[in-house]
Design an enzyme around this catalytic site. Sequence first.
Site, short mmCIF file in Angstrom:
data_model
loop_
_atom_site.label_atom_id
_atom_site.label_comp_id
_atom_site.label_asym_id
_atom_site.label_seq_id
_atom_site.Cartn_x
_atom_site.Cartn_y
_atom_site.Cartn_z
N ASP A 1 -39.24 3.73 28.63
CA ASP A 1 -39.03 2.39 29.22
C ASP A 1 -40.29 2.00 30.00
OD1 ASP A 1 -37.63 0.28 30.94
OD2 ASP A 1 -35.95 1.03 29.77
N HIS B 1 -37.44 -2.18 35.44
CA HIS B 1 -36.43 -2.00 34.38
C HIS B 1 -36.09 -0.52 34.15
CE1 HIS B 1 -34.88 -2.10 30.16
NE2 HIS B 1 -34.34 -3.24 30.55
N SER C 1 -29.30 -3.26 27.96
CA SER C 1 -30.12 -2.14 28.45
C SER C 1 -29.30 -1.24 29.36
CB SER C 1 -31.29 -2.65 29.30
OG SER C 1 -32.25 -3.28 28.51
#
Length: 280
Positions: free
Chosen positions: A11, A66, A226
């Site tokens: 990620d 994220h 996600s």
Amino acid sequence: TGGDVTVAVVDSGIDPSNPDLGENLWVNPGEIAGNGLDDDANGFVDDVHGADTVGHDGDPADGLGHGTAVASLIGARGDNGLGITGVAWRVRLMPVKVLHDRGWGTTVTLITGLRYALANGARVINLSVNGTEPSQALEEAIRQAEARGALVVTSAGNDRQDRDQIASYPASIDSPALLTVTSTTRSGALGSESSYGAGTVDIAAPGDGVITGDLNGGFRTQSGTSFAAAYVSGAAALLAAAHPSASGTQLRNALAAAARRGGRVDQWIAGGRLDVSAAL
Ligand code: CA
């Protein structure tokens, strides 16, 4: 609670200063910290806690947030009096940074990251990324994960598309070691922007207004597939800890077979809603 299972978060990296994540970070046994050398000769200098395939160095710190959010749902430390609790309290979170701090990544950074995770013993690989370009090399990397006994968990995407009709990668790759996840709301409906597919999307998990860890020890409410994928990766880590010799394909089949049917999301996907207890 998760035990010694390594979960790679492929990620934007993980913020190592987050106290809820720092204790659960994976440690590379072949690397000596801060000596400026690539001790284990894997192409990354001082990759003590994972690697950055964008800058090609041993510092997978997160500048986007994220990856930190995804990691917190998988494995924020449990029972420590801090922050939130991940699905698996004690996993080894391996940050593999394949997204730039502005959010972009390439097929090359992604594949390099996948290979790094596999070479360093990840049993579960969370890939909450979606791309439009098909790639034979990416398909081969997923097949390599299958051969090595790892499970890859990926997001269906947040473009409200039918993944059976409009492909996204790696979500649309057909592999027995890949689980494609969409997100549900609090009432069990499909998330408002979540992609779906009766043939391609395997399972659904919460991903609407979930509280996650953020940069600099903060918290942030997030929505999207996600984060649903992160819950499934956390669940896979619990299964992997309970069954140390289970392959990625076996973990996938157990999670898919135990998923609960009879809800509002059924019509949109191949399977049902994540049921961790039933899968265990
Ligand atoms: Ca190294």
